[in-house]
Write a protein that holds these residues in place. Structure first.
Motif, mmCIF file in Angstrom:
data_model
loop_
_atom_site.group_PDB
_atom_site.id
_atom_site.type_symbol
_atom_site.label_atom_id
_atom_site.label_comp_id
_atom_site.label_asym_id
_atom_site.label_seq_id
_atom_site.Cartn_x
_atom_site.Cartn_y
_atom_site.Cartn_z
ATOM 1 N N SER A 1 41.640 -81.437 -103.869
ATOM 2 C CA SER A 1 41.516 -80.005 -103.564
ATOM 3 C C SER A 1 41.837 -79.125 -104.770
ATOM 4 O O SER A 1 41.423 -77.976 -104.823
ATOM 5 C CB SER A 1 42.438 -79.639 -102.402
ATOM 6 O OG SER A 1 43.803 -79.779 -102.778
ATOM 7 N N ASN B 1 34.973 -62.432 -99.583
ATOM 8 C CA ASN B 1 36.081 -63.378 -99.429
ATOM 9 C C ASN B 1 36.018 -64.491 -100.474
ATOM 10 O O ASN B 1 37.048 -64.956 -100.970
ATOM 11 C CB ASN B 1 36.067 -63.974 -98.022
ATOM 12 C CG ASN B 1 37.390 -64.605 -97.655
ATOM 13 O OD1 ASN B 1 38.425 -64.263 -98.220
ATOM 14 N ND2 ASN B 1 37.371 -65.513 -96.707
ATOM 15 N N TYR C 1 38.715 -65.533 -104.798
ATOM 16 C CA TYR C 1 39.262 -66.734 -105.420
ATOM 17 C C TYR C 1 38.407 -67.227 -106.583
ATOM 18 O O TYR C 1 38.817 -68.134 -107.309
ATOM 19 C CB TYR C 1 39.383 -67.855 -104.379
ATOM 20 C CG TYR C 1 40.150 -67.445 -103.148
ATOM 21 C CD1 TYR C 1 41.536 -67.356 -103.161
ATOM 22 C CD2 TYR C 1 39.480 -67.120 -101.959
ATOM 23 C CE1 TYR C 1 42.241 -66.972 -102.032
ATOM 24 C CE2 TYR C 1 40.179 -66.739 -100.833
ATOM 25 C CZ TYR C 1 41.555 -66.664 -100.868
ATOM 26 O OH TYR C 1 42.253 -66.277 -99.755
ATOM 27 N N ILE D 1 40.254 -76.274 -103.026
ATOM 28 C CA ILE D 1 41.185 -75.899 -101.959
ATOM 29 C C ILE D 1 40.865 -74.515 -101.393
ATOM 30 O O ILE D 1 41.000 -74.268 -100.187
ATOM 31 C CB ILE D 1 42.648 -75.966 -102.468
ATOM 32 C CG1 ILE D 1 43.614 -75.827 -101.290
ATOM 33 C CG2 ILE D 1 42.907 -74.933 -103.548
ATOM 34 C CD1 ILE D 1 45.052 -76.098 -101.657
ATOM 35 N N PHE D 2 40.392 -73.607 -102.260
ATOM 36 C CA PHE D 2 40.041 -72.260 -101.792
ATOM 37 C C PHE D 2 38.731 -72.270 -101.000
ATOM 38 O O PHE D 2 38.572 -71.501 -100.046
ATOM 39 C CB PHE D 2 39.942 -71.307 -102.966
ATOM 40 C CG PHE D 2 41.253 -71.077 -103.670
ATOM 41 C CD1 PHE D 2 42.386 -70.717 -102.951
ATOM 42 C CD2 PHE D 2 41.365 -71.216 -105.046
ATOM 43 C CE1 PHE D 2 43.597 -70.507 -103.586
ATOM 44 C CE2 PHE D 2 42.572 -71.014 -105.685
ATOM 45 C CZ PHE D 2 43.690 -70.658 -104.955
ATOM 46 N N LYS E 1 39.668 -73.420 -97.674
ATOM 47 C CA LYS E 1 40.345 -72.336 -96.970
ATOM 48 C C LYS E 1 39.337 -71.347 -96.386
ATOM 49 O O LYS E 1 39.473 -70.908 -95.233
ATOM 50 C CB LYS E 1 41.295 -71.617 -97.925
ATOM 51 C CG LYS E 1 42.091 -70.494 -97.289
ATOM 52 C CD LYS E 1 42.990 -69.810 -98.303
ATOM 53 C CE LYS E 1 43.729 -68.644 -97.656
ATOM 54 N NZ LYS E 1 44.602 -67.940 -98.636
ATOM 55 N N ILE E 2 38.329 -70.987 -97.185
ATOM 56 C CA ILE E 2 37.292 -70.064 -96.709
ATOM 57 C C ILE E 2 36.505 -70.688 -95.565
ATOM 58 O O ILE E 2 36.193 -70.025 -94.562
ATOM 59 C CB ILE E 2 36.355 -69.690 -97.882
ATOM 60 C CG1 ILE E 2 37.119 -68.900 -98.953
ATOM 61 C CG2 ILE E 2 35.170 -68.880 -97.394
ATOM 62 C CD1 ILE E 2 36.372 -68.755 -100.254
ATOM 63 N N PHE F 1 37.477 -73.121 -93.422
ATOM 64 C CA PHE F 1 38.293 -73.209 -92.203
ATOM 65 C C PHE F 1 38.523 -71.828 -91.591
ATOM 66 O O PHE F 1 38.578 -71.688 -90.368
ATOM 67 C CB PHE F 1 39.629 -73.886 -92.499
ATOM 68 C CG PHE F 1 39.531 -75.382 -92.630
ATOM 69 C CD1 PHE F 1 39.038 -76.145 -91.594
ATOM 70 C CD2 PHE F 1 39.918 -76.016 -93.803
ATOM 71 C CE1 PHE F 1 38.936 -77.533 -91.709
ATOM 72 C CE2 PHE F 1 39.825 -77.385 -93.933
ATOM 73 C CZ PHE F 1 39.326 -78.156 -92.885
ATOM 74 N N GLY F 2 38.663 -70.815 -92.453
ATOM 75 C CA GLY F 2 38.810 -69.451 -91.937
ATOM 76 C C GLY F 2 37.577 -68.986 -91.193
ATOM 77 O O GLY F 2 37.668 -68.373 -90.124
#
Length: 218
Positions: free
Chosen positions: A18, A117, A121, A195-196, A199-200, A202-203
């Motif tokens: 990640s 979004n 990152y 990893i970002f 995150k996006i 999963f968000g």
């Protein structure tokens, strides 16, 4: 104990993966080209298309001449349409300048909208834009210079305030030499960690599930 070691090793491996960066290299030399680089792997997303070789035919010259005359008659209306355009607008279309301006404006719109979004990152390490305006008539070159500057500098300034840009240059120049050409060049080098992206993703998935549950139990 062995199971815990295996689980810990898998989690550690996923964490290290990640942290890997996805590098994005975008280049515009009259045509766009985008390459992704993950460690030692390169993936061409948008690449320049090679010009197709003309097929040599063994047909008689009389037949080829007839086809050429037909092609010329079809192209004539387009030439008449270009004459109606002003010289300044025609100057912007040379060497892909209008294409580069459209890309910059499109990048600004998506940075403020659908991909805002993602760009939180995404770090842009280097962003260079250089446009050289040339032509036979200095007055038309000056008009084109004013039109391009009115787009490039405001858009680049806005992008600098919205995006995470470490270094950028925007340069629009005129070339008043004889037989000078109009050229457009842009280079972008940025990166984002996996990893970002997770995150996006999963968000977005959580928002989708939340919206589905609200619609179902309303």
């Amino acid at each position: 104990m062995t199971a815990l070691i295996i689980i810990f090793s898998i989690l550690l491996l996923l964490f290290l993966i990640s942290l890997i960066k996805i590098n994005v290299i975008a280049e515009y030399r009259d045509k766009p080209k985008v390459t992704l680089k993950i460690l030692f792997i390169k993936i061409n997303i948008i690449k320049e298309k090679k010009a197709k070789k003309k097929s040599t035919s063994n047909k008689p010259k009389s037949q080829t001449k007839k086809k050429n005359t037909k092609k010329k008659s079809k192209k004539n209306p387009k030439k008449n349409d270009t004459k109606k355009e002003s010289k300044s607008t025609a100057l912007l279309k040379k060497q892909g300048v209008s294409g580069l301006l459209d890309i910059l404006k499109r990048l600004l719109s998506i940075a403020k909208g659908s991909l805002s979004n993602f760009f939180k990152y995404f770090i842009i390490h280097n962003f260079d834009v250089k446009i050289t305006l040339g032509g036979d008539d200095p007055s038309d070159t000056a008009l084109g210079y004013g039109a391009v500057c009115a787009v490039v500098y405001p858009v680049m300034g806005r992008l600098y305030t919205i995006l995470n840009i470490e270094d950028y240059t925007a340069d629009v120049v005129c070339d008043f030499k004889d037989d000078s050409k109009t050229t457009a060049f842009a280079y972008l080098y940025g990166s984002i960690r996996i990893i970002f992206i997770l995150k996006i993703a999963f968000g977005a998935l959580f928002k989708l599930i939340n919206t589905y549950l609200k619609m179902k139990f309303r």
